[in-house]
Scaffold this motif. Structure first.
Motif, mmCIF file in Angstrom:
data_model
loop_
_atom_site.group_PDB
_atom_site.id
_atom_site.type_symbol
_atom_site.label_atom_id
_atom_site.label_comp_id
_atom_site.label_asym_id
_atom_site.label_seq_id
_atom_site.Cartn_x
_atom_site.Cartn_y
_atom_site.Cartn_z
ATOM 1 N N HIS A 112 -34.815 -32.718 -21.872
ATOM 2 C CA HIS A 112 -33.566 -32.590 -22.877
ATOM 3 C C HIS A 112 -32.200 -33.183 -22.297
ATOM 4 O O HIS A 112 -32.099 -33.204 -21.312
ATOM 5 C CB HIS A 112 -33.522 -31.094 -23.028
ATOM 6 N N GLY A 113 -31.645 -33.702 -23.038
ATOM 7 C CA GLY A 113 -30.253 -34.144 -22.661
ATOM 8 C C GLY A 113 -29.705 -35.450 -22.287
ATOM 9 O O GLY A 113 -28.802 -35.896 -22.172
ATOM 10 N N SER A 114 -31.110 -36.232 -22.067
ATOM 11 C CA SER A 114 -30.940 -37.670 -21.815
ATOM 12 C C SER A 114 -32.020 -38.380 -22.068
ATOM 13 O O SER A 114 -33.235 -37.726 -22.139
ATOM 14 C CB SER A 114 -30.425 -37.634 -20.240
ATOM 15 N N PRO A 115 -31.811 -39.684 -22.040
ATOM 16 C CA PRO A 115 -32.929 -40.871 -22.537
ATOM 17 C C PRO A 115 -34.451 -40.611 -21.368
ATOM 18 O O PRO A 115 -34.034 -40.330 -19.910
ATOM 19 C CB PRO A 115 -32.541 -41.988 -22.471
ATOM 20 N N ALA A 116 -35.502 -40.381 -21.666
ATOM 21 C CA ALA A 116 -36.555 -40.582 -20.711
ATOM 22 C C ALA A 116 -36.623 -41.474 -19.625
ATOM 23 O O ALA A 116 -36.929 -41.615 -18.543
ATOM 24 C CB ALA A 116 -37.752 -40.252 -21.461
ATOM 25 N N ASP A 117 -36.139 -42.715 -20.172
ATOM 26 C CA ASP A 117 -36.100 -44.075 -19.582
ATOM 27 C C ASP A 117 -34.700 -44.206 -18.861
ATOM 28 O O ASP A 117 -33.513 -44.213 -19.602
ATOM 29 C CB ASP A 117 -36.253 -45.331 -20.486
ATOM 30 N N HIS A 122 -27.722 -46.654 -18.439
ATOM 31 C CA HIS A 122 -26.528 -47.856 -18.353
ATOM 32 C C HIS A 122 -27.011 -48.958 -19.447
ATOM 33 O O HIS A 122 -26.653 -50.049 -19.083
ATOM 34 C CB HIS A 122 -26.701 -48.312 -17.118
ATOM 35 N N ALA A 123 -27.109 -48.671 -20.734
ATOM 36 C CA ALA A 123 -27.199 -49.527 -21.598
ATOM 37 C C ALA A 123 -25.997 -50.333 -21.834
ATOM 38 O O ALA A 123 -24.954 -49.705 -21.842
ATOM 39 C CB ALA A 123 -27.991 -49.048 -22.962
ATOM 40 N N SER A 273 -24.619 -40.906 -23.803
ATOM 41 C CA SER A 273 -26.245 -41.135 -24.558
ATOM 42 C C SER A 273 -26.375 -42.652 -24.433
ATOM 43 O O SER A 273 -25.292 -43.447 -24.955
ATOM 44 C CB SER A 273 -26.488 -40.612 -25.720
ATOM 45 N N GLY A 274 -27.235 -43.439 -23.599
ATOM 46 C CA GLY A 274 -27.289 -44.697 -23.659
ATOM 47 C C GLY A 274 -25.919 -45.629 -23.112
ATOM 48 O O GLY A 274 -25.675 -46.831 -23.512
ATOM 49 N N GLY A 275 -25.469 -44.892 -22.284
ATOM 50 C CA GLY A 275 -24.057 -45.618 -21.524
ATOM 51 C C GLY A 275 -22.860 -45.456 -22.544
ATOM 52 O O GLY A 275 -21.718 -46.131 -22.208
ATOM 53 N N VAL A 276 -23.013 -44.613 -23.753
ATOM 54 C CA VAL A 276 -21.857 -44.596 -24.658
ATOM 55 C C VAL A 276 -21.164 -43.150 -24.539
ATOM 56 O O VAL A 276 -22.076 -42.276 -24.645
ATOM 57 C CB VAL A 276 -22.302 -44.745 -25.989
ATOM 58 N N TRP A 310 -26.465 -36.376 -30.577
ATOM 59 C CA TRP A 310 -25.190 -37.031 -29.708
ATOM 60 C C TRP A 310 -24.638 -38.019 -30.643
ATOM 61 O O TRP A 310 -25.186 -38.707 -31.228
ATOM 62 C CB TRP A 310 -25.838 -37.707 -28.594
ATOM 63 N N ILE A 311 -23.276 -37.985 -31.013
ATOM 64 C CA ILE A 311 -22.327 -38.806 -31.893
ATOM 65 C C ILE A 311 -21.339 -39.394 -31.386
ATOM 66 O O ILE A 311 -20.580 -38.959 -30.417
ATOM 67 C CB ILE A 311 -21.789 -37.849 -32.945
ATOM 68 N N ASP A 312 -21.358 -40.916 -31.287
ATOM 69 C CA ASP A 312 -20.338 -41.676 -30.926
ATOM 70 C C ASP A 312 -18.991 -41.295 -31.680
ATOM 71 O O ASP A 312 -18.921 -41.798 -32.849
ATOM 72 C CB ASP A 312 -20.563 -43.172 -30.833
ATOM 73 N N PRO A 313 -18.024 -40.761 -31.011
ATOM 74 C CA PRO A 313 -16.656 -40.557 -31.669
ATOM 75 C C PRO A 313 -15.768 -41.639 -32.140
ATOM 76 O O PRO A 313 -15.295 -41.206 -33.200
ATOM 77 C CB PRO A 313 -15.823 -39.601 -30.663
ATOM 78 N N GLN A 314 -16.104 -42.969 -31.803
ATOM 79 C CA GLN A 314 -15.561 -44.087 -32.112
ATOM 80 C C GLN A 314 -15.942 -44.527 -33.482
ATOM 81 O O GLN A 314 -15.316 -44.846 -34.579
ATOM 82 C CB GLN A 314 -15.459 -44.979 -31.231
#
Length: 398
Positions: A112-117, A122-123, A273-276, A310-314
């Protein structure tokens, strides 16, 4: 009921799917019926085996009650006395559940909480897109005695953006509703690595790799060129043995934010999430509003579920969704189902970037056993899709 299938809905909201063939027999009032005209809502009893690919075959179908009498609980027509009425069964006494072992880790869970990869931590950052509205920290909704925004009446159509109390949730709802409308037709390659564990402490053993072309055309997903371990198969995704999942291309997201789902969101923390940079909300969806279909061995059920988003606030775009089902009926074959999907900005061969799923994992465990299935799905090689057509010219002299 149609020419190929019969679906029974049970009192606990499970659906049983039966296939029918030329050998299926139908009975009403003790007599065989060659051309059954059973109606939606009729009470039936069906006999038939379960096949390994996860469906049941109807061998004998017995009509017992008409739809009106079944709904009212009154016997409007005499049932077939030659058939045992399963609706009159008295449940056998069940032994009390065993006390849980305090050292038992319980069923396996996804990470939970982060990508498995870890590479996706650092995407590539999200494209520079101006915010769809003011970025405010999450706050509880203001009191509204009538539950209707100012300026509206109870019978007015309330805009989606004004149906949620939290500003970011309102914007994310609008973005999710616009998600599929903005997507062009596209195709990508899906690789699903399937694992299985039969031990209490999970020991995941690889089973196979299912690959397929996923075509998103006119807002509908379809699956073609399916292979298992690089060998083509003629079965559809739904007919395959083992665990599988669909709906990662927007269905999960749309269902979560749909006003009909009435998900209850609560802000939890700031994260990435995914560097964002992202804001994480916990959510809960009640069984009555759920649109998450879980299919196991010819049975389907729409469970209540909870999780986090997880939501990008921008941009108000969803970057990750985690879901865990709960409250399955006691006779449903599985009692533990989880799913997590990661989204990233992806190009489809043009200058625009679209938020699309790049990785998904699903976990399910068979009720009362240590048998669990884990699927790890990657989506690659996104590109725009154009429908294929072939033009053949005949001999003009014939």
């Amino acid at each position: 009921m149609d020419d190929k299938t019969i679906t029974l809905t049970l009192p606990d909201d499970r659906d049983l799917l039966f296939k029918r063939d030329s050998k299926t027999k139908f009975y009403k009032g003790g007599d065989e019926v060659k051309t059954p005209a059973f109606a939606v809502g009729d009470q039936l009893s069906i006999e038939g085996p379960v096949y390994g690919s996860g469906y049941m075959l109807a061998v004998n179908v017995y009509w017992e009650r008409a739809a009106e009498s079944a709904a009212s609980g009154k016997l409007g027509a005499k049932p077939d006395d030659s058939v045992h009425d399963a609706w009159k069964d008295t449940p056998a006494a069940q032994p009390p559940p065993a006390r849980p072992d305090p050292n038992d880790p319980g069923p396996p869970t996804l990470r939970h909480g982060s990508p498995a990869d870890i590479n996706r931590e650092h995407a590539t950052p999200a494209p520079e897109i101006p915010p769809t509205g003011p970025v405010n920290p999450p706050s509880p909704p203001p009191p509204a005695p009538s539950g209707v925004p100012a300026g509206f009446h109870d019978d007015d159509e309330i805009p989606i953006s004004q149906r949620r109390g939290d500003d970011l949730i309102r914007r994310a709802t609008d973005a999710a509703m616009e998600f599929t409308e903005a997507l062009p037709n596209y195709i990508c390659r899906e690789n699903m690595a399937r694992y299985q564990s039969q031990t209490h402490v999970p020991d995941w053993q690889p089973i196979d790799v299912v690959s397929t072309d996923v075509i998103y055309e006119n807002h509908i997903e379809s699956y073609k060129n399916i292979t298992i371990n690089n060998k083509p198969i003629k079965k559809s995704m739904e007919e395959m043995d083992g665990a599988w999942s669909t709906g990662e291309f927007g269905t999960v997201m749309i269902n979560l934010f749909s006003p009909a789902t009435a998900a209850d969101f609560h802000f939890r923390k700031d994260a990435r999430s995914g560097g964002v940079p992202a804001k994480v909300y916990d959510f809960n969806v009640e069984h009555a509003n759920s649109a998450w279909d879980v299919h196991v061995l010819g049975q389907s059920y729409r469970p209540a579920y909870r999780g986090a988003v997880w939501i990008d606030p921008q941009t108000a775009r969803v970057l990750r969704i985690e879901m865990e089902a709960y409250g399955f009926p006691k006779d449903f074959p599985t009692d533990h189902v989880e799913q997590a999907t990661d989204y990233e900005y992806t190009r489809l061969g043009d200058a625009h970037q679209y938020l699309l799923p790049v990785h998904s994992e699903s976990l399910s465990c068979q009720r009362g056993t240590d048998l669990c299935s884990l699927n790890k799905i990657d989506f690659r090689n996104y590109r725009k899709y154009a429908g294929e057509s072939t033009i053949k010219f005949g001999d003009p002299t014939k």
